[in-house]
Design a protein around this motif. Structure first.
Motif, PDB file in Angstrom:
ATOM      1  N   GLY A 187      70.850 -28.181  18.756  1.00 15.14           N
ATOM      2  CA  GLY A 187      69.942 -29.305  18.525  1.00 15.14           C
ATOM      3  C   GLY A 187      68.701 -28.908  17.747  1.00 15.14           C
ATOM      4  O   GLY A 187      68.325 -29.577  16.769  1.00 15.14           O
ATOM      5  N   MET A 188      68.057 -27.806  18.131  1.00 14.85           N
ATOM      6  CA  MET A 188      66.824 -27.384  17.462  1.00 14.85           C
ATOM      7  C   MET A 188      67.029 -27.035  15.992  1.00 14.85           C
ATOM      8  O   MET A 188      66.238 -27.459  15.134  1.00 14.85           O
ATOM      9  N   PRO A 189      68.079 -26.276  15.613  1.00 11.94           N
ATOM     10  CA  PRO A 189      68.295 -26.015  14.177  1.00 11.94           C
ATOM     11  C   PRO A 189      68.524 -27.306  13.387  1.00 11.94           C
ATOM     12  O   PRO A 189      68.143 -27.382  12.214  1.00 11.94           O
ATOM     13  N   LEU A 190      69.135 -28.299  14.008  1.00 13.52           N
ATOM     14  CA  LEU A 190      69.345 -29.574  13.322  1.00 13.52           C
ATOM     15  C   LEU A 190      68.002 -30.221  12.995  1.00 13.52           C
ATOM     16  O   LEU A 190      67.778 -30.694  11.867  1.00 13.52           O
ATOM     17  N   ILE A 191      67.099 -30.195  13.962  1.00 15.59           N
ATOM     18  CA  ILE A 191      65.771 -30.769  13.748  1.00 15.59           C
ATOM     19  C   ILE A 191      65.000 -29.971  12.697  1.00 15.59           C
ATOM     20  O   ILE A 191      64.395 -30.535  11.776  1.00 15.59           O
TER      21      ILE A 191
END
Length: 243
Positions: A187-191
């Motif tokens: 999730g964090m790399p996507l953001i």
């Protein structure tokens, strides 16, 4: 001057993305057989305690110890039985004798290593090991093993010892991903990918350069990073008996 700097930024972005792909692909070895010593300890905390003794088949075992190792096909190709030119030899250094050896876990469950014991060595005959196959073996010995060495002539393969389990991407007992781990790794790399890719779009470089730079950044965060994460997960999962 602005045009030159724009295309320099494009070139740097493309080189960075290309290096990321090369680094990822370089880790995907076709043939690889690895082993790790999970534990090697005395059966009793004080093996010289005169009030306690370990017996095996009615015989007293001096300095009884247990050694646990795991062997896994961590490559991307199956190791065939006919690739084994010799049996795998498991040598437990500094033990007086291996009394018994048996598998405590295998993956898949129908993997049945036929362990033969003689003195301080055990042998495993050649067998089919598909990618991800793993066996955990336990040895009861007279004397504690100071180290373990596995040798064998296998076509395209040299058994390699790992000093420790691969990096645990998750915080579970065997490195498996929990809910928070999944958010941090996926999730964090996507953001971050969308956020950083938006930066060049608001800069003064040319329109074509903006698109290329933004695409390269998004490629690293949205493609390379997830692929690298899945590689970390696979590497650790290979050693997990329950997976």
């Amino acid at each position: 001057m602005g045009t030159v700097s724009s295309w320099v930024a494009v070139a740097v972005s493309l080189v960075g993305a290309a290096l990321s792909v090369v680094a990822f692909l370089s880790q995907r070895k076709k043939y690889r057989l690895e082993y790790i010593v999970m534990s090697s300890s005395h059966v009793m905390r004080n093996p010289e305690n005169p009030d306690l003794a370990v017996t095996f088949r009615s015989a007293l075992v001096d300095n009884a110890a247990i050694t646990v190792i795991r062997i896994a096909n961590t490559g991307y190709e199956a190791i065939l039985a006919d690739q084994f030119k010799t049996d795998l030899s498991v040598h437990l250094c500094d033990v007086n004798e291996i009394l018994q050896a048996w598998p405590t876990a295998t993956k898949p469950r129908d993997l049945s290593p036929a362990i033969q014991v003689k003195g301080d060595k055990a042998t495993l005959p050649g067998m089919l090991l598909n990618p991800g196959d793993m066996m955990e073996l336990q040895f009861l010995t007279a004397g504690r093993a100071s180290s373990v060495l596995i040798e064998g002539r296998i076509e395209h393969v040299t058994p390699k010892r790992r000093a420790s389990l691969p990096y645990p991407p998750g915080s579970g007992p065997e490195g498996e991903l929990l809910a928070f781990d999944r958010f941090m790794w996926f999730g964090m790399p996507l953001i971050l990918g969308f956020s950083i890719a938006a930066i060049p779009l608001s800069s003064s470089i040319s329109g074509a350069a903006k698109v290329v730079v933004a695409t390269a950044i998004a490629f690293v965060f949205l493609v390379i990073e997830p692929l690298a994460t899945r590689t970390l997960i696979r590497r650790r999962r290979l050693w997990n008996p329950s997976k």
